[in-house]
Structures are given as C-alpha cells and as structure tokens.
Design a protein around this motif. Structure first.
Motif, PDB file in Angstrom:
ATOM      1  N   TRP A  88       0.653  -1.351   0.119  1.00  0.00           N
ATOM      2  CA  TRP A  88      -0.153   0.301   0.034  1.00  0.00           C
ATOM      3  C   TRP A  88       1.044   1.108  -0.126  1.00  0.00           C
ATOM      4  N   PRO A  89       0.731   2.251  -1.181  1.00  0.00           N
ATOM      5  CA  PRO A  89       1.672   2.945  -1.433  1.00  0.00           C
ATOM      6  C   PRO A  89       1.348   4.182   0.078  1.00  0.00           C
ATOM      7  N   ARG A  90       2.381   4.798   0.546  1.00  0.00           N
ATOM      8  CA  ARG A  90       2.068   5.627   1.662  1.00  0.00           C
ATOM      9  C   ARG A  90       0.571   6.560   1.610  1.00  0.00           C
ATOM     10  N   ALA A  91      -0.136   7.341   0.649  1.00  0.00           N
ATOM     11  CA  ALA A  91      -1.165   8.025  -0.029  1.00  0.00           C
ATOM     12  C   ALA A  91      -2.035   6.894   0.835  1.00  0.00           C
ATOM     13  N   GLU A  92      -2.223   5.414  -0.662  1.00  0.00           N
ATOM     14  CA  GLU A  92      -2.805   4.577  -0.096  1.00  0.00           C
ATOM     15  C   GLU A  92      -2.350   4.017   1.067  1.00  0.00           C
ATOM     16  N   PHE A  93      -1.963   4.238   1.796  1.00  0.00           N
ATOM     17  CA  PHE A  93      -2.067   2.964   3.773  1.00  0.00           C
ATOM     18  C   PHE A  93      -2.835   4.518   4.521  1.00  0.00           C
ATOM     19  N   ASP A  94      -2.990   5.338   4.546  1.00  0.00           N
ATOM     20  CA  ASP A  94      -3.038   6.054   5.245  1.00  0.00           C
ATOM     21  C   ASP A  94      -4.377   6.380   5.091  1.00  0.00           C
ATOM     22  N   ARG A  95      -4.869   6.231   3.485  1.00  0.00           N
ATOM     23  CA  ARG A  95      -6.858   5.925   3.559  1.00  0.00           C
ATOM     24  C   ARG A  95      -6.932   5.080   3.880  1.00  0.00           C
ATOM     25  N   LEU A  96      -6.228   3.900   3.274  1.00  0.00           N
ATOM     26  CA  LEU A  96      -6.745   2.370   3.327  1.00  0.00           C
ATOM     27  C   LEU A  96      -6.723   2.469   5.260  1.00  0.00           C
ATOM     28  N   LEU A  97      -6.618   2.881   6.162  1.00  0.00           N
ATOM     29  CA  LEU A  97      -6.359   3.100   7.404  1.00  0.00           C
ATOM     30  C   LEU A  97      -7.689   4.036   8.412  1.00  0.00           C
ATOM     31  N   ALA A  98      -7.914   4.793   7.518  1.00  0.00           N
ATOM     32  CA  ALA A  98      -9.024   5.948   7.322  1.00  0.00           C
ATOM     33  C   ALA A  98     -10.581   5.424   7.290  1.00  0.00           C
ATOM     34  N   GLU A  99      -9.961   5.196   5.936  1.00  0.00           N
ATOM     35  CA  GLU A  99     -11.670   4.242   5.531  1.00  0.00           C
ATOM     36  C   GLU A  99     -11.221   2.533   6.351  1.00  0.00           C
ATOM     37  N   HIS A 100     -10.661   1.791   7.013  1.00  0.00           N
ATOM     38  CA  HIS A 100     -11.035   0.545   7.372  1.00  0.00           C
ATOM     39  C   HIS A 100      -9.684   0.049   8.627  1.00  0.00           C
ATOM     40  N   PRO A 101      -9.784   1.272   9.709  1.00  0.00           N
ATOM     41  CA  PRO A 101      -8.618   1.447  10.984  1.00  0.00           C
ATOM     42  C   PRO A 101      -8.263  -0.723  11.165  1.00  0.00           C
ATOM     43  N   GLU A 102      -9.700  -1.048  10.860  1.00  0.00           N
ATOM     44  CA  GLU A 102      -9.504  -2.990  11.820  1.00  0.00           C
ATOM     45  C   GLU A 102      -8.179  -3.176  11.046  1.00  0.00           C
ATOM     46  N   LEU A 103      -7.593  -2.462   9.723  1.00  0.00           N
ATOM     47  CA  LEU A 103      -7.078  -3.605   8.937  1.00  0.00           C
ATOM     48  C   LEU A 103      -5.361  -3.334   9.822  1.00  0.00           C
ATOM     49  N   THR A 104      -5.302  -1.866  10.645  1.00  0.00           N
ATOM     50  CA  THR A 104      -4.312  -1.777  11.397  1.00  0.00           C
ATOM     51  C   THR A 104      -3.920  -3.081  12.039  1.00  0.00           C
ATOM     52  N   ASP A 105      -4.653  -4.332  12.691  1.00  0.00           N
ATOM     53  CA  ASP A 105      -4.196  -5.199  13.146  1.00  0.00           C
ATOM     54  C   ASP A 105      -2.957  -6.271  12.320  1.00  0.00           C
ATOM     55  N   VAL A 106      -3.850  -5.857  10.620  1.00  0.00           N
ATOM     56  CA  VAL A 106      -3.306  -6.977   9.847  1.00  0.00           C
ATOM     57  C   VAL A 106      -2.100  -5.710   9.082  1.00  0.00           C
ATOM     58  N   TYR A 107      -1.819  -4.747   8.608  1.00  0.00           N
ATOM     59  CA  TYR A 107      -1.009  -4.124   7.749  1.00  0.00           C
ATOM     60  C   TYR A 107      -0.053  -3.462   8.373  1.00  0.00           C
TER      61      TYR A 107
END
Length: 180
Positions: free
Chosen positions: A65-84
């Motif tokens: 997940w490139p930096r901007a996509e990673f930030d967006r991913l966790l903003a929209e799906h914070p439960e994926l913090t444990d995965v990524y």
C-alpha cells in the motif's frame, strides 16, 4: 488426535525437514527400520503442509500500500491496522521482513503488488463482501497480481530506488528494516 507440536524456531522446519528427509531416504535404501528421527521427519512434513495451507491466504497481506493509499486504507478501514500495521513505516518493515523470510525459506522471483483502496473497495463491491474480510483481500490480491504492471520486483540492488516508492535508495530505506 492431538495437533503436532511445533518443532524448532519458525524458519527451522524447512531445513530440518530437508535434512531428515535425506537421512530417511538413505536409511530406507539401506533397509534400516523406521526410528525417532523418521517420526520427526513425518511430523515436520505435516507441519510444513499445514503452514503452506495457512499461507495460501496470507499472501494477500503482502500487498504494498503506497503511503497515500496506506493512510487512506486505515482512515476508511481502521480495523486493518492489525493486518497491515499501525503506520506506513511499520507496514514497510513488516513487508520487508516477510520478503526476507520467504527468501530464506527458498522462495525466488518475489515481488510486491501495488494496491489501492479504490481497487479493494471495488473488488469487495463486486463480491458483495467486506474489504476487511481476509477472503476478499485474498481475492483482491489475486486480481492485482494478474496485472504485471503493478508488480514491483524484490529485492532491488542496494543502490537502486527502494521498492516501497519512497524515492530513497534501498540500502538507506527498507533494507535496514529487515535487520531490526
């Protein structure tokens, strides 16, 4: 039946299995009876088969997940913090360590595939699923990996740009992460 106990450190089963299988082959050719080490070889084989089955779905978690996509991913799906990982640096470090582990286990031709939140959400929508579901992420990883243009070969040469897209040289960016 009870589960087989884990044998040795996490990277040891492959090496132990190889050595024990070679020993077992020689003993069989010499018509020697099955012994404790042959039993251990059988347990290791079962353990490696079980781990391989578990890992089939785990490759989806090796998406980059490139930096901007990673930030967006966790903003929209914070439960994926444990995965990524909790932040982009942790995400890159986890990927680098896993790639190093796979290489030391004998895997070759490795690479990471750039993922996007829009792509994951669209894939989940087409499957009527949740983007946080492991099966949806695995399916998305298969879809992304079918596009060679999204593949980033790993490892780069020490002086090449880092695979993570930071713009820094690999030796100054993600290479040290695998050693920490």
């Amino acid at each position: 039946a009870a589960a087989d106990p884990e044998v040795g450190p996490p990277d040891a089963p492959g090496v132990l299995f190889f050595l024990l299988q070679q020993r077992h082959r020689v003993r069989r050719n010499l018509n020697l009876p099955h012994d404790r080490q042959d039993d251990l070889a059988d347990r290791l084989e079962n353990q490696l088969v079980r781990r391989a089955a578990e890992r089939q779905g785990a490759d989806s978690d090796l998406l980059l997940w490139p930096r901007a996509e990673f930030d967006r991913l966790l903003a929209e799906h914070p439960e994926l913090t444990d995965v990524y990982g909790p932040d982009w640096d942790a995400h890159r470090a986890r990927l680098e360590k896993e790639l190093v582990r796979l290489t030391s286990a004998g895997r070759t031709g490795l690479g990471v595939f750039r993922a996007t939140v829009a792509g994951l959400d669209a894939f989940a929508g087409r499957r009527d699923g949740d983007p946080t579901d492991a099966a949806i992420r695995a399916g998305y990883a298969v879809e992304v990996s079918a596009r060679p243009s999204s593949r980033v070969p790993w490892p780069p040469e020490r002086n090449d740009p880092c695979w993570c897209g930071s713009g820094l040289k690999y030796k100054k960016d993600c290479l040290p992460r695998s050693r920490s």
